[in-house]
Design a protein around this motif. Structure first.
Motif: not given
Length: 222
Positions: A27-30, A197-206, A209-215
């Motif tokens: 989890f990045p700062a700022a 913009p530049g926010s991040l998303a992590y998708e979790l499943s059970r 980590l299922a996927s990750a990307g920039e919003i």
């Protein structure tokens, strides 16, 4: 981006059931980071592991390069971690004014500027509020916390009307900007609308980590 706090190969058990399976998240700062997933995906447990309210069975919590896995929740709070859980996030027997003063002594005016809906409720006991009102009261803990470095919020929009939820996301996102520059981590079932913009998303499943990307600027559902 500088990583503020991270889970490294984190495993959490509830009794015999393992709910996080060697999870690695940074989890990045700022930056706003959203943990997405259905109920049971592990997003709430990931927040609790970062906050220190559930112990790790294996792995580490690393904060600015230091292993804080054994640091208790109150010590993490003193270092600048603010955790707003989805349930039992307010003191039900205290008034709204008393809850605000506990969260940020002497800063009630700032809290009411962020959440003006609370102004007519100051004398009410928190346990008598609606679900949405209790949620707003709980969120003031994050919005007026002194110099937060890590802000963890489980389902910030729970029980809130859409315009209030939209304003709340904006206030939380503002915590990532100078002079605060906090790492803001939100646990949600769906991607919120209007995150910067530049926010991040992590998708979790059970618990994995299922996927990750920039919003992108257009992400989310209004």
């Amino acid at each position: 981006m500088t990583v503020e706090i991270a889970l490294r190969a984190a495993r959490v058990h509830y009794g015999p059931l393992e709910v996080l399976h060697g999870l690695d998240l940074a989890f990045p700062a700022a930056t706003v980071t959203v943990l997405l997933g259905r109920n049971g995906s592990g997003r709430t447990t990931a927040l609790r592991a970062l906050a220190g309210t559930v112990p790790l069975a294996a792995g580490r919590v690393v904060w600015r390069g230091a292993d804080v896995s054994r640091l208790p929740a109150h010590a993490r709070a003193r270092r600048g971690l603010c955790f707003v859980p989805d349930l039992r996030a307010v003191y039900a027997t205290l008034t709204v004014a008393e809850n605000l003063d506990l969260a940020a002594p002497g800063r009630t005016d700032e809290a009411l500027a962020a959440c003006p809906e609370l102004a007519p409720l100051l004398a009410h006991r928190a346990g008598t509020l609606s679900g949405g009102e209790r949620r707003l009261l709980a969120l003031t803990r994050a919005l007026v916390a002194p110099a937060p470095r890590v802000v963890l919020v489980d389902e910030p929009s729970l029980g809130l009307a859409r315009p209030v939820a939209s304003r709340t996301y904006g206030l939380l996102a503002a915590l990532t900007r100078p002079p605060v520059g906090a790492a803001v981590v939100l646990a949600e079932q769906r991607l919120p609308y209007g995150l910067p913009p530049g926010s991040l998303a992590y998708e979790l499943s059970r618990g994995s980590l299922a996927s990750a990307g920039e919003i992108t600027a257009s992400a989310g559902t209004p």
